[in-house]
Design an enzyme around this catalytic site. Structure first.
Site, PDB file in Angstrom:
ATOM      1  N   ARG A   1     -42.362  43.272 -12.329  1.00 49.94           N
ATOM      2  CA  ARG A   1     -41.248  42.478 -12.233  1.00 49.94           C
ATOM      3  C   ARG A   1     -40.901  42.874 -10.724  1.00 49.94           C
ATOM      4  O   ARG A   1     -40.600  44.130 -10.535  1.00 49.94           O
ATOM      5  CB  ARG A   1     -40.078  42.867 -13.150  1.00 49.94           C
ATOM      6  CG  ARG A   1     -38.705  42.376 -13.041  1.00 49.94           C
ATOM      7  CD  ARG A   1     -37.701  42.868 -14.106  1.00 49.94           C
ATOM      8  NE  ARG A   1     -38.168  42.151 -15.511  1.00 49.94           N
ATOM      9  CZ  ARG A   1     -37.704  42.657 -16.340  1.00 49.94           C
ATOM     10  NH1 ARG A   1     -37.216  43.877 -16.502  1.00 49.94           N
ATOM     11  NH2 ARG A   1     -38.111  42.179 -17.659  1.00 49.94           N
TER      12      ARG A   1
ATOM     13  N   ARG B   1     -28.677  52.679 -20.515  1.00 51.48           N
ATOM     14  CA  ARG B   1     -29.479  51.597 -21.071  1.00 51.48           C
ATOM     15  C   ARG B   1     -29.392  50.569 -19.549  1.00 51.48           C
ATOM     16  O   ARG B   1     -29.034  51.226 -18.746  1.00 51.48           O
ATOM     17  CB  ARG B   1     -28.768  50.469 -22.074  1.00 51.48           C
ATOM     18  CG  ARG B   1     -29.257  51.019 -23.693  1.00 51.48           C
ATOM     19  CD  ARG B   1     -30.431  50.728 -23.775  1.00 51.48           C
ATOM     20  NE  ARG B   1     -31.207  49.448 -23.653  1.00 51.48           N
ATOM     21  CZ  ARG B   1     -31.066  48.563 -24.588  1.00 51.48           C
ATOM     22  NH1 ARG B   1     -30.302  48.623 -25.618  1.00 51.48           N
ATOM     23  NH2 ARG B   1     -31.547  47.386 -24.220  1.00 51.48           N
ATOM     24  N   LYS B   2     -30.191  49.357 -19.738  1.00 45.10           N
ATOM     25  CA  LYS B   2     -30.227  48.584 -18.426  1.00 45.10           C
ATOM     26  C   LYS B   2     -28.763  48.023 -18.269  1.00 45.10           C
ATOM     27  O   LYS B   2     -27.958  48.095 -19.131  1.00 45.10           O
ATOM     28  CB  LYS B   2     -31.287  46.989 -18.884  1.00 45.10           C
ATOM     29  CG  LYS B   2     -30.475  46.474 -19.785  1.00 45.10           C
ATOM     30  CD  LYS B   2     -31.579  45.014 -20.125  1.00 45.10           C
ATOM     31  CE  LYS B   2     -31.010  44.162 -21.126  1.00 45.10           C
ATOM     32  NZ  LYS B   2     -31.966  42.964 -21.393  1.00 45.10           N
TER      33      LYS B   2
ATOM     34  N   GLY C   1     -37.396  34.049 -27.658  1.00 49.67           N
ATOM     35  CA  GLY C   1     -38.463  34.545 -28.502  1.00 49.67           C
ATOM     36  C   GLY C   1     -38.174  35.437 -29.634  1.00 49.67           C
ATOM     37  O   GLY C   1     -38.744  35.673 -30.519  1.00 49.67           O
TER      38      GLY C   1
ATOM     39  N   CYS D   1     -33.606  37.115 -24.031  1.00 54.53           N
ATOM     40  CA  CYS D   1     -33.875  37.158 -22.750  1.00 54.53           C
ATOM     41  C   CYS D   1     -33.767  35.601 -22.047  1.00 54.53           C
ATOM     42  O   CYS D   1     -33.372  35.454 -20.901  1.00 54.53           O
ATOM     43  CB  CYS D   1     -35.244  37.544 -22.047  1.00 54.53           C
ATOM     44  SG  CYS D   1     -35.602  39.439 -22.536  1.00 54.53           S
ATOM     45  N   GLY D   2     -33.644  34.848 -23.045  1.00 57.57           N
ATOM     46  CA  GLY D   2     -33.708  33.219 -22.632  1.00 57.57           C
ATOM     47  C   GLY D   2     -32.095  32.939 -22.722  1.00 57.57           C
ATOM     48  O   GLY D   2     -31.713  31.738 -22.443  1.00 57.57           O
TER      49      GLY D   2
END
Length: 589
Positions: free
Chosen positions: A135, A249-250, A507, A512-513
């Site tokens: 990424r 976390r992120k 998914g 993430c979508g």
């Protein structure tokens, strides 16, 4: 209207007319020690406000007294500092080892499965054993033809295993990478001005901005200088910044530059909303937006305004408050909004203020500069720029997937018709800016635009978004990209819509979508068919909105087998979105 400048700050101009403006100066902020002592708060016990991390030999680590009940990822960080793989050359040694050698030790196995994510490398153990997704950092989605061609050269060598995706955070991900090639790839990235550093795990993700920044006729602020400086600070100019690489976390950040809110500020941990105060240019701050399997939350006002000069300082202060005080137990409860909930917004704001220069944080401006009554513009197709005689052309990239030859072609088109620049968007599309109007007709006749990346896709295709899915991602429960295209194509054969309907596929519950912001969202799950047999399915979300009146969608129906989706989506479009059934010729299937 410009931000004030001084010897210790940078100057950024609002409503800048110059397309090629780039910050010339680099920006590195040295770490400040976490406050050792805090005053008591009426809402929160003073002991809770003791920082949980401390600096040791240049890296921030969890204190001994706070190591009880931590999650497995925190234990991996304690066993070996992930940033050392980059900052102390550990990746070079790891790349020389065989997979058998790596797998024989827990330490090195954790390196390839966990710690390499700090370098933006994700091992696809489940579906592409021994191969990695890489990424990139791409602040504001701005990239060049040279960068695009270099990435194409990397994935081409991996044949059918190699491809690239435009992500929902306005950057590139490339697939098929093998570990022995990584040191050479990292050097190649540096040569073209790219980095993958600190783009995964407990780090700050790619800073998002207005994809039309610099040429948008309705631009409020050019977001590029801010997103560039944010990225430079986060990675210490691609050298590695361990002061913000050990977060709980992120963490996501964006800078808003237009009334359209292309940046989706309400789903970011920190969002800068342009606002004027007492004649000064700056931003009101939103904090805490995030998605996770257990909870999704919209960002809320921090009741804080910062000047244009204090964007980096305020980002640093928010990050340090989160780094110092965030919990590190249950991973599902480690995102920043959980900390805000625990402390209360005013106490959290106070912790941010303590970490600001001069320990001062102004209250929010009365209102921001975003027009509430604004119809979100479509950036696909041909549109005039603020620069006379130039246009930008938005291309639809079906579910964001791009192959090496297509990337080379995109680079060629950017050079031949524009100024060698491309813009990526959070809807997984690409924009070619700075096209002379005299060249538009020839560009629109190019085979790539005719056959693959149309500037004028159908109304349902143009807003379709899909995550990686289980083709490559080990966490995904279902296949998403090919299925999203197939379902949409079948639905389009049955109904016609009069306006775009945003359909997002993800998914798994990690979303993430971003299905919760879609008109119709599909989240992968296991379902049961009519015979009670397990099959791939989705939970359907309905009603997400983006823009100034944004809100998250809610679950409409759970456990729908994927094979049963088309009639259900057709019904939803007719009943909820004004779709009209198509008349079929006699005998047509």
């Amino acid at each position: 209207m410009a931000a004030s400048s001084s010897s210790s700050s940078f100057s950024v101009r609002f409503l800048t007319p110059c397309l090629s403006s780039r910050p010339k100066r680099t920006w590195v902020i040295s770490a400040t020690p976490a406050p050792a002592q805090v005053a008591s708060s009426p809402e929160v016990d003073a002991s809770r406000l003791e920082p949980r991390v401390e600096e040791r030999d240049g890296y921030w680590v969890l204190k001994e007294k706070f190591r009880q009940g931590i999650n497995p990822q925190e234990k991996v960080k304690l066993e070996r500092e992930p940033m050392k793989l980059f900052m102390q050359g550990g990746i070079d040694e790891l790349a020389k080892m065989s997979l058998e050698e790596i797998e024989s030790s827990k330490l090195t196995k954790d390196d390839i499965d966990v710690r390499l994510k700090w370098l933006g490398l994700f091992h696809r153990r489940k579906h592409q054993y021994g191969r990695f997704m890489m990424r990139l950092k791409l602040p504001n989605g701005v990239t060049t033809s040279a960068q695009t061609r270099y990435l194409a050269s990397v994935i081409r060598k991996y044949g059918k295993e190699g491809c690239a995706d435009v992500t929902t955070r306005q950057n590139w991900q490339i697939r098929g990478v093998v570990l022995p090639d990584v040191p050479e790839i990292l050097k190649g990235l540096a040569d073209v001005g790219l980095t993958s550093l600190q783009s995964g795990m407990d780090n700050v993700r790619n800073p998002v901005g207005n994809p039309l920044a610099g040429f948008d006729p309705d631009e409020i602020v050019d977001t590029r200088p801010y997103t560039n400086l944010l990225s430079q600070f986060i990675t210490a100019n691609s050298l590695g910044n361990p002061t913000v690489s050990n977060l709980p976390r992120k963490w996501n950040v964006c800078v808003v530059g237009s009334h359209d809110l292309y940046e989706h500020p309400h789903i970011n941990d920190l969002a800068y909303m342009p606002a004027e105060k007492d004649g000064r240019s700056g931003f009101n701050l939103l904090v805490g937006g995030f998605f996770s399997p257990k909870r999704c939350a919209e960002a809320i006002p921090l009741d804080a305004w910062v000047s244009a000069d204090d964007v980096i300082r305020s980002c640093k202060a928010v990050l340090e408050a989160y780094r110092d005080l965030g919990t590190r137990g249950n991973r599902q409860k480690c995102r920043m909004m959980w900390l805000i909930d625990e402390l209360g917004i005013e106490v959290f704001r106070g912790e941010v203020e303590k970490r600001m220069p001069g320990k001062n944080l102004e209250r929010a401006a009365e209102k921001d500069l975003i027009k509430k009554q604004w119809e979100r513009r479509d950036y696909l197709g041909v549109h005039p720029q603020k620069q006379e005689g130039l246009s930008y052309v938005g291309l639809h990239i079906p579910v964001g997937r791009v192959q090496a030859d297509e990337m080379d072609e995109l680079g060629r088109l950017a050079d031949q018709y524009g100024t060698g620049e491309l813009r990526l968007t959070v809807e997984q599309n690409i924009i070619i800016p700075n096209v002379d109007n005299s060249k538009l007709e020839a560009l629109l006749k190019e085979p790539l635009l005719k056959d693959r990346f149309s500037p004028e896709p159908s109304l349902l295709m143009k807003t379709l978004v899909a995550c990686t899915g289980n083709q490559f991602c080990g966490q995904a429960i279902i296949e998403t990209k090919a299925r999203a295209l197939k379902v949409t194509e079948e639905v389009e054969r049955q109904v016609a819509v009069t306006r775009p309907v945003r359909m997002h596929w993800t998914g798994c519950p990690n979303t993430c979508g971003q299905v919760q912001v879609a008109d119709i969202g599909f989240m992968g799950c296991m379902a049961r068919d009519e015979n009670g047999k397990a099959c791939e399915g989705v939970d359907i979300f309905l009603g997400g909105k983006i823009g100034s009146d944004s809100h998250l969608g809610e679950v409409y129906k759970k456990g729908v087998p994927c094979k049963d989706l088309v009639p259900l989506v057709v019904d939803l479009l007719v009943k909820n979105f004004g779709a009209v059934p198509r008349n079929r010729e006699e005998g047509e299937e």
